[in-house]
Design an enzyme around this catalytic site. Structure first.
Site, PDB file in Angstrom:
ATOM      1  N   THR A  17     103.579  11.433 -26.273  1.00  0.00           N
ATOM      2  CA  THR A  17     104.287  10.211 -26.640  1.00  0.00           C
ATOM      3  C   THR A  17     105.748  10.258 -26.236  1.00  0.00           C
ATOM      4  OG1 THR A  17     102.794   9.831 -28.505  1.00  0.00           O
ATOM      5  CG2 THR A  17     104.927   8.733 -28.595  1.00  0.00           C
ATOM      6  N   TYR A  30     100.867   1.901 -26.003  1.00  0.00           N
ATOM      7  CA  TYR A  30     101.585   2.655 -24.978  1.00  0.00           C
ATOM      8  C   TYR A  30     100.636   3.635 -24.317  1.00  0.00           C
ATOM      9  CZ  TYR A  30     101.724   6.672 -28.148  1.00  0.00           C
ATOM     10  OH  TYR A  30     101.371   7.717 -28.965  1.00  0.00           O
ATOM     11  N   SER A  63      98.327  14.598 -25.842  1.00  0.00           N
ATOM     12  CA  SER A  63      97.928  15.940 -26.274  1.00  0.00           C
ATOM     13  C   SER A  63      96.507  16.006 -26.799  1.00  0.00           C
ATOM     14  CB  SER A  63      98.906  16.485 -27.322  1.00  0.00           C
ATOM     15  OG  SER A  63      98.828  15.776 -28.535  1.00  0.00           O
ATOM     16  N   THR A  96     102.220  14.968 -29.984  1.00  0.00           N
ATOM     17  CA  THR A  96     102.233  15.437 -31.367  1.00  0.00           C
ATOM     18  C   THR A  96     100.844  15.711 -31.939  1.00  0.00           C
ATOM     19  OG1 THR A  96     102.275  13.160 -32.213  1.00  0.00           O
ATOM     20  CG2 THR A  96     104.401  14.246 -31.860  1.00  0.00           C
ATOM     21  N   ASP A  97      99.785  15.137 -31.351  1.00  0.00           N
ATOM     22  CA  ASP A  97      98.462  15.247 -31.969  1.00  0.00           C
ATOM     23  C   ASP A  97      97.969  16.684 -32.060  1.00  0.00           C
ATOM     24  OD1 ASP A  97      98.363  12.554 -32.385  1.00  0.00           O
ATOM     25  OD2 ASP A  97      97.010  12.107 -30.724  1.00  0.00           O
ATOM     26  N   LYS A 169     100.985  18.280 -38.620  1.00  0.00           N
ATOM     27  CA  LYS A 169     101.215  16.844 -38.550  1.00  0.00           C
ATOM     28  C   LYS A 169     100.533  16.220 -39.760  1.00  0.00           C
ATOM     29  CE  LYS A 169     100.897  12.779 -35.556  1.00  0.00           C
ATOM     30  NZ  LYS A 169     100.492  12.242 -34.225  1.00  0.00           N
ATOM     31  N   GLU A 292      84.851  30.434 -55.531  1.00  0.00           N
ATOM     32  CA  GLU A 292      83.836  29.373 -55.538  1.00  0.00           C
ATOM     33  C   GLU A 292      82.625  29.704 -54.668  1.00  0.00           C
ATOM     34  OE1 GLU A 292      84.584  25.123 -56.063  1.00  0.00           O
ATOM     35  OE2 GLU A 292      86.639  25.566 -55.443  1.00  0.00           O
TER      36      GLU A 292
END
Length: 335
Positions: A17, A30, A63, A96-97, A169, A292
């Site tokens: 981005t 975009y 990404s 950023t992903d 993120k 657990e």
């Protein structure tokens, strides 16, 4: 002209981005990775006062399309730059992903000999209020700063510094989308000056090598899949994954849990030699062994503090290195 006394920072661009351009009237539309690295630099006044930059285009993708081959190319390039005495630090622009996954991979394979800073943007370069220029300025300032040494790869977003093992993120939108929920941010950058909240630890050596190349020249990355737990889930998808994967990471509910049917399917996979790691889909917390779920009886590995996506990165490298199940558990506890 840049001052010859300034540090030399290599800038590796991969798209994302931060290099995105809008495709129409709606501000949210975009195309990532549209702009070359030279365009990114031209939008950031004052960079020449921070460092001498050596830009290089490594990839031009969003990404979500950063693949294993791109990871290998990026690792090899950064390793070469770390070994180059003329380079003082490295900045990587990245979507950023999957930025946190690339940062964590680099932290596991690189010597922590020079600052490596990953940076992205939540708004494309052509949007009103684009955050990329400020983020890039601060990333270069961070990579050029003496206190960035010995910390491993760092992530710079929205004036905040995060460590590769901790950053996530946390939101799909907004410039404040990144956080480190299990340990807090490592510091901030204000007016181009980094300020850390804790000192650097001892520099760590590279813990893993990249997977070896096969006869065709490609790297033999072990297949590791992530299965996302949800209410009413059966074990069919796990059985499908187990037929092709060397490892499965459970993004479990709560403390890395899942329905009995899913846990039974994962146990079947583990008994067939598939490495099974339990992590949590919640976004923070620690998945402890035998909490657990009876990991000892089911032959599972507990992810500790790692998110599902980072657990996958560590498991891939561990499997490629021939790490046993018992050794893998210790790695996750030290993550």
């Amino acid at each position: 002209m840049p001052d010859a006394a300034l540090p030399t920072i290599a800038l590796l661009a991969t798209g994302g981005t931060i290099a995105g351009a809008q495709t129409g009237e709606p501000s949210g539309a975009y195309r990532a990775g549209s702009l070359p690295v030279e365009a990114l630099l031209s939008a950031v006044p004052g960079l020449q006062r921070l460092a001498r930059l050596q830009p290089e285009q490594v990839a031009s993708v969003g990404s979500q399309n950063i693949g294993l081959d791109t990871w290998a190319t990026l690792v090899e390039r950064v390793q070469a730059l770390c070994a180059d005495p003329s380079i003082d630090g490295i900045v990587i622009t990245h979507g950023t992903d999957t930025l946190e996954e690339t940062a964590y991979l680099l932290s596991l394979v690189l010597p922590w000999s020079k600052p490596v800073v990953l940076v992205g943007a939540m708004r494309p370069a052509t949007a009103l209020g684009a955050d990329g220029p400020a983020n890039l300025y601060n990333a270069v300032a961070l990579a050029a700063h003496p206190q960035a040494f010995g910390r491993g790869p760092l992530v710079l977003m929205n004036d905040e510094i995060h460590e590769a093992a901790l950053v996530q993120k946390m939101a799909a939108n907004g410039v404040d989308a990144f956080a480190s929920p299990n340990g807090g941010r490592a510091g901030t950058v204000h007016a181009g000056t980094p300020r850390f909240v804790r000192p650097a630890g001892a520099a760590l050596p590279a813990r893993f090598a990249l997977p070896p190349r096969g006869d065709d020249g490609s790297r033999d990355w072990p297949v590791v899949d992530i299965v996302h737990a949800h209410a009413g889930m059966d074990g069919a998808v796990v059985d499908f994954m187990a037929a092709r994967a060397r490892g499965i990471v459970l993004a479990g509910v709560g403390d890395g849990n899942a329905s009995d049917a899913v846990l039974d399917a994962l146990e079947r996979a583990a008994l067939r030699g598939v490495a099974v790691v339990r992590s949590t889909r919640t976004g923070s917390g620690w998945v402890g062994r035998n909490v657990e779920v009876d990991d000892d009886a089911r032959h599972f590995i507990a992810a500790g503090p790692l998110s599902p996506q980072k657990a996958r990165v560590l498991l891939m490298l561990a499997l490629a290195a021939g790490v046993t199940q018992a050794e893998a558990q210790a790695l996750f506890e030290q993550a």
